[in-house]
Scaffold this motif. Structure first.
Motif, PDB file in Angstrom:
ATOM      1  N   VAL A 449       9.049  26.713   6.584  1.00 30.17           N
ATOM      2  CA  VAL A 449       8.846  27.142   5.198  1.00 30.17           C
ATOM      3  C   VAL A 449       9.232  28.616   5.136  1.00 30.17           C
ATOM      4  O   VAL A 449       8.735  29.418   5.925  1.00 30.17           O
ATOM      5  N   ARG A 450      10.111  28.965   4.233  1.00 28.21           N
ATOM      6  CA  ARG A 450      10.615  30.332   4.158  1.00 28.21           C
ATOM      7  C   ARG A 450      10.438  30.882   2.746  1.00 28.21           C
ATOM      8  O   ARG A 450      10.837  30.236   1.771  1.00 28.21           O
ATOM      9  N   ALA A 451       9.880  32.062   2.640  1.00 26.29           N
ATOM     10  CA  ALA A 451       9.708  32.690   1.339  1.00 26.29           C
ATOM     11  C   ALA A 451      11.060  33.031   0.732  1.00 26.29           C
ATOM     12  O   ALA A 451      12.016  33.340   1.450  1.00 26.29           O
ATOM     13  N   PRO A 452      11.159  32.974  -0.588  1.00 24.86           N
ATOM     14  CA  PRO A 452      12.434  33.317  -1.249  1.00 24.86           C
ATOM     15  C   PRO A 452      12.881  34.737  -0.910  1.00 24.86           C
ATOM     16  O   PRO A 452      12.053  35.634  -0.691  1.00 24.86           O
ATOM     17  N   ASP A 453      14.176  34.914  -0.841  1.00 28.01           N
ATOM     18  CA  ASP A 453      14.798  36.238  -0.636  1.00 28.01           C
ATOM     19  C   ASP A 453      14.435  36.854   0.708  1.00 28.01           C
ATOM     20  O   ASP A 453      14.525  38.074   0.883  1.00 28.01           O
ATOM     21  N   GLY A 454      14.013  36.033   1.655  1.00 27.72           N
ATOM     22  CA  GLY A 454      13.752  36.542   2.995  1.00 27.72           C
ATOM     23  C   GLY A 454      12.505  37.383   3.129  1.00 27.72           C
ATOM     24  O   GLY A 454      12.340  38.108   4.116  1.00 27.72           O
ATOM     25  N   ARG A 455      11.616  37.330   2.140  1.00 25.91           N
ATOM     26  CA  ARG A 455      10.396  38.132   2.207  1.00 25.91           C
ATOM     27  C   ARG A 455       9.426  37.566   3.243  1.00 25.91           C
ATOM     28  O   ARG A 455       9.480  36.404   3.607  1.00 25.91           O
ATOM     29  N   ARG A 456       8.498  38.411   3.674  1.00 23.35           N
ATOM     30  CA  ARG A 456       7.376  37.934   4.488  1.00 23.35           C
ATOM     31  C   ARG A 456       6.367  37.266   3.562  1.00 23.35           C
ATOM     32  O   ARG A 456       6.334  37.548   2.357  1.00 23.35           O
ATOM     33  N   SER A 457       5.567  36.390   4.124  1.00 24.07           N
ATOM     34  CA  SER A 457       4.551  35.732   3.300  1.00 24.07           C
ATOM     35  C   SER A 457       3.251  35.626   4.077  1.00 24.07           C
ATOM     36  O   SER A 457       3.239  35.601   5.309  1.00 24.07           O
ATOM     37  N   TRP A 458       2.180  35.592   3.325  1.00 19.98           N
ATOM     38  CA  TRP A 458       0.870  35.318   3.906  1.00 19.98           C
ATOM     39  C   TRP A 458       0.691  33.794   3.926  1.00 19.98           C
ATOM     40  O   TRP A 458       0.781  33.143   2.889  1.00 19.98           O
ATOM     41  N   TYR A 459       0.434  33.270   5.110  1.00 21.75           N
ATOM     42  CA  TYR A 459       0.342  31.817   5.288  1.00 21.75           C
ATOM     43  C   TYR A 459      -1.041  31.422   5.777  1.00 21.75           C
ATOM     44  O   TYR A 459      -1.595  32.048   6.683  1.00 21.75           O
ATOM     45  N   SER A 460      -1.581  30.361   5.168  1.00 20.50           N
ATOM     46  CA  SER A 460      -2.837  29.788   5.637  1.00 20.50           C
ATOM     47  C   SER A 460      -2.660  28.291   5.844  1.00 20.50           C
ATOM     48  O   SER A 460      -2.318  27.568   4.913  1.00 20.50           O
ATOM     49  N   GLY A 461      -2.878  27.864   7.062  1.00 21.64           N
ATOM     50  CA  GLY A 461      -2.828  26.441   7.394  1.00 21.64           C
ATOM     51  C   GLY A 461      -4.113  26.002   8.040  1.00 21.64           C
ATOM     52  O   GLY A 461      -4.118  25.340   9.076  1.00 21.64           O
ATOM     53  N   ILE A 462      -5.228  26.360   7.442  1.00 18.86           N
ATOM     54  CA  ILE A 462      -6.539  26.094   8.019  1.00 18.86           C
ATOM     55  C   ILE A 462      -6.783  24.593   8.154  1.00 18.86           C
ATOM     56  O   ILE A 462      -6.150  23.766   7.516  1.00 18.86           O
ATOM     57  N   THR A 463      -7.751  24.256   8.992  1.00 17.23           N
ATOM     58  CA  THR A 463      -8.071  22.867   9.261  1.00 17.23           C
ATOM     59  C   THR A 463      -9.051  22.335   8.216  1.00 17.23           C
ATOM     60  O   THR A 463      -9.403  23.026   7.253  1.00 17.23           O
ATOM     61  N   ASP A 464      -9.494  21.085   8.423  1.00 15.28           N
ATOM     62  CA  ASP A 464     -10.425  20.456   7.496  1.00 15.28           C
ATOM     63  C   ASP A 464     -11.720  21.268   7.365  1.00 15.28           C
ATOM     64  O   ASP A 464     -12.181  21.904   8.311  1.00 15.28           O
ATOM     65  N   ALA A 465     -12.297  21.199   6.165  1.00 19.59           N
ATOM     66  CA  ALA A 465     -13.603  21.808   5.873  1.00 19.59           C
ATOM     67  C   ALA A 465     -13.644  23.292   6.248  1.00 19.59           C
ATOM     68  O   ALA A 465     -14.557  23.757   6.929  1.00 19.59           O
ATOM     69  N   SER A 466     -12.641  24.035   5.804  1.00 17.69           N
ATOM     70  CA  SER A 466     -12.549  25.460   6.124  1.00 17.69           C
ATOM     71  C   SER A 466     -12.222  26.256   4.865  1.00 17.69           C
ATOM     72  O   SER A 466     -11.809  25.706   3.849  1.00 17.69           O
ATOM     73  N   THR A 467     -12.421  27.579   4.974  1.00 17.77           N
ATOM     74  CA  THR A 467     -12.096  28.482   3.877  1.00 17.77           C
ATOM     75  C   THR A 467     -11.360  29.694   4.429  1.00 17.77           C
ATOM     76  O   THR A 467     -11.750  30.255   5.458  1.00 17.77           O
ATOM     77  N   ALA A 468     -10.291  30.082   3.758  1.00 16.02           N
ATOM     78  CA  ALA A 468      -9.539  31.279   4.121  1.00 16.02           C
ATOM     79  C   ALA A 468      -9.476  32.199   2.914  1.00 16.02           C
ATOM     80  O   ALA A 468      -9.334  31.738   1.774  1.00 16.02           O
ATOM     81  N   THR A 469      -9.592  33.502   3.140  1.00 15.79           N
ATOM     82  CA  THR A 469      -9.548  34.467   2.038  1.00 15.79           C
ATOM     83  C   THR A 469      -8.526  35.554   2.341  1.00 15.79           C
ATOM     84  O   THR A 469      -8.371  35.996   3.487  1.00 15.79           O
ATOM     85  N   LEU A 470      -7.819  35.985   1.305  1.00 15.73           N
ATOM     86  CA  LEU A 470      -6.860  37.080   1.366  1.00 15.73           C
ATOM     87  C   LEU A 470      -7.248  38.056   0.262  1.00 15.73           C
ATOM     88  O   LEU A 470      -7.163  37.727  -0.926  1.00 15.73           O
ATOM     89  N   THR A 471      -7.702  39.244   0.660  1.00 18.96           N
ATOM     90  CA  THR A 471      -8.365  40.149  -0.277  1.00 18.96           C
ATOM     91  C   THR A 471      -7.644  41.497  -0.333  1.00 18.96           C
ATOM     92  O   THR A 471      -7.179  42.010   0.687  1.00 18.96           O
TER      93      THR A 471
END
Length: 607
Positions: A449-471
């Motif tokens: 999976v690649r962000a448009p225009d070659g940008r970096r991206s913040w990626y979350s692929g957490i498992t079941d029953a989990s929570t991820a936050t980006l603040t």
């Protein structure tokens, strides 16, 4: 019958739309390291290895399978290796249960016409009785990549292909009544049931014959029992997966053509495709290559002893091993060829078994009125419970009670096959759905999976029953605050959610922020959360005002929160191109200042 968990459809999409959409045209691949972070990941990812650039047409009709390494087609080999290691480990006894998930298994993965992995583990024959006592080790037969399996309900696909071919050739009408071909079928209120309803499991027939067909004395009485079946529901009022649908379709096809089902399958499917190891009633000479199955010695069962080299399903056995719902034996290699023929639009090595339009019919959802039970003319569609992260509204597949699974993903031109003899020595050792998902997940995760225009991206692929936050936190100035970003969302619809929240007290309390997404398959209007996805990037905007804003000069905290439920995570979520602004200008450019984020469960991908 296998327990089945329904899930909500991601989007109302037919294969006709998926394969004919103008949106999703090829874009140039962006040379960047694979997101999975594996040291083995290819540095340059071709368009064909992009999970976020789905195909919308068939594979080239001349595509012929060949073996190759994952890297040859731009895949990251690490997730594939991990998946195959896991399904192999499940052939060993679990300390909790005292037995393995299955005695043995064979998996095969195809991407873009290349067999990128093939794996065998465990044993085709291992147990001495239904209780799980082991045979002497010298009698164990290791599983091989060319082991032949009883496909169980995957046999329904062969019956369906023959039926769709008859529809294509004009011999059978999709909306004709079954009784129009078999007048005696009309008994007990079945006169209105159509061929389409048999193929899509909306006929209203019960799941299985009762009494079981083997309890009748001869073939004529068994056929009569099928014809005399009493419906459980009126036709086209409910989805109910039913072996009787395919048994009834078998009788129609045999009456219509004057040929037995095994002859029709040989002439129209296995022969043209060169599937030498695919057959009903395999000869005794092949028994050493066939995966052993269950010991049928219990009360209420036919006393067959170890079922090995004969069809496991008792009703198919009663039909002489040739039945519309079960009876086909095959290998992963042969089913990979059949799968590639489907991806090619019905042809393989110059032999056409179906027209492109017929393949579209097999993979178009006719069950939109039954959410969670999407079904084409033969194939199941959009079933995350076994399709895993390859799931989409266009993904087709089927499972078999004996432990077989086929997943065909036209959006990535991929195939995931996972065959096990889970009923050896007993059907009571539990579900193998985790293994089914594991191989599909491994192949999906190997794609980029690649962000448009070659940008970096913040990626979350957490498992079941989990929570991820980006603040992140900005300083409020005056007036409304606009937040915009680009998102890739591949999650379980309405279950695994990405939300945007704001806080004016340093994170002590949070308020939801409505979002509006644009792009292929994006939700309509302002929404509280994003989920589902169509393997495309969405542009997302939101505006904060009123009570959502702190006094001028105070801190405003914004976070993206991704939460999963207990089952079936997708590829996950990407956030990139974050821009926070007010009337005076930019408050945060996330691409230029990634250090402004506090990430928990998110990873910043490299360029």
């Amino acid at each position: 019958m296998l327990n089945r968990r329904s899930v909500l459809a991601v989007v109302p999409l037919t294969l006709t739309a998926a394969l004919g959409a103008a949106a999703g045209t090829a874009r140039a691949a962006v040379p960047r390291a694979a997101r999975a972070g594996s040291a083995d990941a290819p540095a340059d990812v071709p368009r064909s290895a992009r999970f976020d650039l789905p195909w919308h047409d068939f594979a080239p009709p001349g595509t012929v399978l060949r073996h190759g390494a994952p890297e040859e087609v731009g895949l990251d080999p690490a997730p594939i290796r991990a998946a195959l290691d896991q399904v192999a480990a499940w052939t060993e006894p679990d300390p909790t249960t005292g037995h393995p998930m299955y005695s043995g298994q064979v998996s095969l993965l195809v991407h873009d016409g290349v067999v990128v992995a093939q794996n065998a583990a465990g044993y085709a024959l291992r147990y001495a009785d239904q209780q799980g006592d082991l045979l002497p080790a010298a009698q164990w037969i290791p599983m091989r990549t060319d082991t032949i399996f009883d496909l169980a309900s995957l046999s329904k696909l062969f019956t369906s292909i023959v039926a769709v071919r008859e529809i294509q050739d004009g011999g059978l009408g999709l909306d004709d009544t079954v009784a129009g071909y078999l007048p005696e079928f009309a008994t007990n209120g079945k006169a209105a049931i159509t061929i389409r309803q048999l193929l899509t499991h909306t006929s209203g027939l019960p799941a299985d014959p009762s009494p079981a067909l083997w309890q009748y004395p001869d073939m004529p009485s068994r056929v009569k029992a099928i014809l005399d079946t009493v419906p459980q529901n009126p036709p086209d009022t409910v989805y109910l997966y039913s072996d009787l649908n395919m048994l009834s379709l078998q009788l129609v096809l045999e009456h219509l053509t004057g040929k037995s089902l095994d002859t029709l399958v040989r002439e129209r499917v296995t022969g043209p495709l060169g599937l030498r190891d695919t057959m009903y009633n395999p000869p005794a000479s092949l028994k050493h290559r066939i995966a052993a199955e269950e010991y049928e010695v219990g009360p209420g069962e036919p006393q067959r002893g170890l079922v090995w080299g004969q069809v496991h399903d008792e009703n198919a056995w009663a039909m002489g091993g040739v039945a519309g719902h079960a009876g086909v034996f095959s290998t992963v290699a042969d089913i990979a060829v059949l799968s590639q023929a489907i991806l090619n639009g019905g042809t393989y090595r110059g032999h056409r078994i179906l027209s492109e339009e017929s393949v579209r019919q097999m993979m178009t959802n006719y069950n939109q009125k039954y959410p969670g039970d999407s079904h084409g003319l033969g194939f199941e569609l959009d079933q995350r419970w076994y399709m895993g992260r390859l799931d989409s509204a266009a993904t087709a597949g089927h499972t078999g009670f004996t432990g077989t699974t086929i997943v065909v993903d036209p959006l990535s031109r991929s195939v995931a096959l996972q065959f096990s003899n889970r009923v050896h020595p007993t059907r009571n050792w539990g579900s193998t759905n985790a293994a089914r998902r594991a191989v599909a997940d491994g192949l999906a995760d190997a794609m980029a999976v690649r962000a448009p225009d070659g940008r970096r991206s913040w990626y979350s692929g957490i498992t079941d029953a989990s929570t991820a936050t980006l603040t992140t936190t900005v300083t409020s100035r005056r007036g409304a605050v606009d937040v915009s970003w680009t998102a890739f969302v591949d999650t379980e619809q309405d279950c695994d959610l990405l939300v945007l929240e704001s806080s004016t007290d340093g994170g002590a309390t949070w308020q939801p922020v409505p979002m509006t997404a644009t792009g292929t398959g994006a939700p309509t209007g302002a929404v509280a959360s994003l989920s589902g996805g169509t393997r495309s990037w969405w542009r997302v905007t939101a505006q904060l005002g009123g009570s959502q804003l702190p006094p001028s000069g105070a801190s405003l905290t914004i976070r993206w929160q991704y939460t999963t439920d207990p089952e079936y995570t997708g590829r996950g979520v990407d956030v990139t191109g974050v821009r926070i602004a007010d009337a005076r200008g930019t408050l945060l450019d996330g691409d230029r200042d990634p250090g402004a984020f506090i990430a928990s469960g998110w990873t910043l991908t490299s360029r």
